[in-house]
Design an enzyme around this catalytic site. Structure first.
Site: not given
Ligand code: SAH
Length: 218
Positions: A64
């Protein structure tokens, strides 16, 4: 006050993207200072770590934008005794910030290589109050529930009511993006016994939350 050109990229990011947009909580600013964001980037994009935008982290996922991390963290109103559940570990950057401000952080990721890399990074930073799980985060972490705070960093079609009512403490707070992929809203949800009170924060754009209370895998 120092001139912007004299500041490190990290301090410039904190001043221009966070403080000047209204977030002045020193505890939060110090948490941002304590986590080197470039460590959470792919090698080829590390020079963009303090830019004012999200960036790819592989597997079709994104880290993000710094302001979004600051805003979500600010809205969570974390205290040192809080137990926090995070869905969507991704790079682990947001997890590290949460771990600086809360007591214990439980984070779930559905892409195993991302989870493993995030774990390694937090170990390297000496963070020991974060716990990692592989799987569908919308099922929560029942063995550790209830949580004081819940943060979702991927967009669900709707507020995952079942999860919040089952695993968020009464009076607890969740922050998450919801809505159609191209028209999401960041919301704050307060649980009051069996009701959920939702307040809009701002429009946003996150990758999809895929799982039982999220989108279907395509
Ligand atoms: N907060 C993170 C942003 C990650 S993007 C950062 O700062 O890097 C969102 C993430 O959510 C992705 O890695 C994706 O694989 C994950 N995601 C999507 N659906 C999910 C679920 N049901 N459970 C766990 N993770 C999930």
């Amino acid at each position: 006050m120092k001139q912007l050109t004299e500041l490190s990229p990290m301090e410039r990011m904190i001043r221009q993207q966070v403080v000047e947009r209204g977030i002045r909580d020193e505890r939060l600013l110090n948490a941002l200072r304590s986590v080197p964001r470039e460590k959470f980037f792919l090698r080829e994009t590390q020079n963009e770590a303090y830019a004012d935008r999200a960036a790819p982290i592989g597997h079709g996922q994104m880290i993000s934008q710094p302001y979004m991390v600051a805003l979500m963290t600010h809205r969570l109103d974390l205290r040192p005794e809080h137990k926090v559940l995070e869905l969507g570990t991704g790079s682990g950057y947001q997890t590290a910030i949460l771990a600086r401000l809360a007591g214990q952080v439980y984070t779930i990721e559905r892409v195993k290589p991302l989870l493993d890399e995030a774990f390694e990074r937090l170990m390297e930073l000496g963070i020991r109050n974060a716990h990692f799980r592989y799987g569908d985060g919308t099922l929560g972490w029942p063995e550790e529930a209830p949580f004081d705070r819940l943060l979702i960093t991927a967009g669900a079609p709707e507020v995952p009511r079942e999860l919040l009512l089952a695993q968020l403490k009464d009076g607890g707070l969740a922050v998450l993006p919801t809505g159609p992929e191209d028209d999401q809203m960041l919301v704050e949800v307060r649980r009051r016994s069996n009701t959920l009170q939702t307040t809009d924060v701002c429009p946003c754009r996150f990758v999809k939350l895929i799982g039982k209370e999220g989108w279907e895998e395509c």
